[in-house]
Scaffold this motif. Structure first.
Motif, PDB file in Angstrom:
ATOM      1  N   THR A 134       0.848  -1.192   0.000  1.00 21.76           N
ATOM      2  CA  THR A 134       0.000   0.000   0.000  1.00 21.76           C
ATOM      3  C   THR A 134       0.885   1.244   0.000  1.00 21.76           C
ATOM      4  O   THR A 134       2.004   1.209   0.533  1.00 21.76           O
ATOM      5  N   PRO A 135       0.424   2.341  -0.579  1.00 17.32           N
ATOM      6  CA  PRO A 135       1.250   3.550  -0.657  1.00 17.32           C
ATOM      7  C   PRO A 135       1.668   4.060   0.723  1.00 17.32           C
ATOM      8  O   PRO A 135       0.913   3.966   1.694  1.00 17.32           O
ATOM      9  N   ARG A 136       2.858   4.601   0.780  1.00 20.56           N
ATOM     10  CA  ARG A 136       3.325   5.220   2.018  1.00 20.56           C
ATOM     11  C   ARG A 136       2.592   6.531   2.247  1.00 20.56           C
ATOM     12  O   ARG A 136       2.225   7.217   1.278  1.00 20.56           O
ATOM     13  N   PRO A 137       2.367   6.927   3.497  1.00 20.68           N
ATOM     14  CA  PRO A 137       1.655   8.191   3.771  1.00 20.68           C
ATOM     15  C   PRO A 137       2.387   9.385   3.163  1.00 20.68           C
ATOM     16  O   PRO A 137       3.618   9.440   3.152  1.00 20.68           O
ATOM     17  N   LEU A 138       1.608  10.313   2.645  1.00 21.15           N
ATOM     18  CA  LEU A 138       2.164  11.545   2.081  1.00 21.15           C
ATOM     19  C   LEU A 138       1.348  12.720   2.607  1.00 21.15           C
ATOM     20  O   LEU A 138       0.122  12.712   2.510  1.00 21.15           O
TER      21      LEU A 138
END
Length: 283
Positions: A44-48
């Motif tokens: 899953t995408p890393r937090p941004l």
């Protein structure tokens, strides 16, 4: 007789459908699905965190301008931005003269007013960003048989939006040895690049960013992470330019509704006061 035959055919068909459903449901409940490389190694995408996030978010115009620069100098070689007009760049803080100059730096399709033949010309503020390829066949030929998607609405079209874009651009890596050991057939093929943030783990797009690939006018260090963050912020704006205005309108509406609710409560008390029975006082 025909109706009777039709009835039994319908009953048989219904029984067959119910049987297929029951056996399929039983199999799904009792036999786990076979593990796949995509299921086990997709990330899953890393937090941004962007300035536009949250109910009080604001556009960081400097970051959006840097993101536009990354798009123009890197991404535009393969990806279109067909739902954005050059005049929209005025929302990023560019002056009218800068918008005209920027539009003129692009080449867009045109028509010769004398012969009617197609040609190319410098862009004007009313033009939309042109596609880098004349058609899908040319796009496939230049990109290992894959058509680069339009980026106008990308952060709306993908789950986690800007975080997905940032993670994808910074997530290229070698295939883990564990993956190749567990799934030998999942080895990345020629012309593809392993990226755990992509759905099937393999991208036809080569890593597009490298350190110092662009030179920012404001002096910001152009690392891969910085450029990925900036272009993700820019694509957040292209997908919904009215995002901040929508949030501001939402707060105004909420304040109005609270105020209207309080007025309605006082009005109710005033209107119904003469006929509201009074509670007897306790001794």
């Amino acid at each position: 007789m025909i109706r009777l035959i039709g009835f039994f055919v319908g009953v048989a068909f219904t029984v067959a459908v119910l049987w297929a459903f029951a056996t399929g449901a039983y199999t799904a409940a009792t036999e786990p699905a076979a593990p796949t490389a995509e299921h086990e190694f997709h990330r899953t995408p890393r937090p941004l965190h962007l300035a536009s996030d949250g109910p009080f978010g604001r556009w960081d115009l400097q970051q959006l301008q840097r993101g536009y620069q990354v798009y123009k100098e890197v991404c535009s070689a393969c990806h279109s931005l067909k739902y954005v007009a050059f005049r929209d760049l005025a929302q990023l803080g560019y002056t009218e003269a800068e918008v005209k100059a920027t539009a003129a730096s692009w080449t867009v399709p045109g028509i010769d007013p004398v012969t009617g033949e197609t040609n190319t010309r410098p862009g004007t503020p009313t033009d939309y960003f042109p596609s880098p390829f004349p058609n899908d066949i040319a796009a496939r030929a230049a990109n290992n048989n894959a058509i680069p998607p339009d980026l106008s609405l990308m952060t709306k079209a993908r789950h986690d939006g800007a975080a997905y874009v940032h993670s994808l651009l910074t997530g290229y890596q070698d295939q883990p040895a564990e993956l190749l050991k567990k799934f030998p057939d999942a080895k990345t093929g020629p012309g593809l690049h392993y990226n755990p943030y992509f759905a099937n783990l393999n991208l036809a797009m080569a890593p597009p960013l490298s350190d110092d690939q662009v030179t920012y006018a404001d002096g910001t260090k152009a690392t891969v992470d910085q450029m990925a963050t900036d272009v993700a912020a820019f694509l957040t704006w292209t997908a919904e330019p009215s995002l901040i205005k929508r949030k501001q309108t939402g707060w105004a509406v909420m304040i109005f509704l609270v105020f209207a609710t309080i007025l309605a409560w006082f009005a109710k008390k005033q209107v119904w006061a003469p006929i509201t029975p009074k509670r007897p006082k306790k001794d």
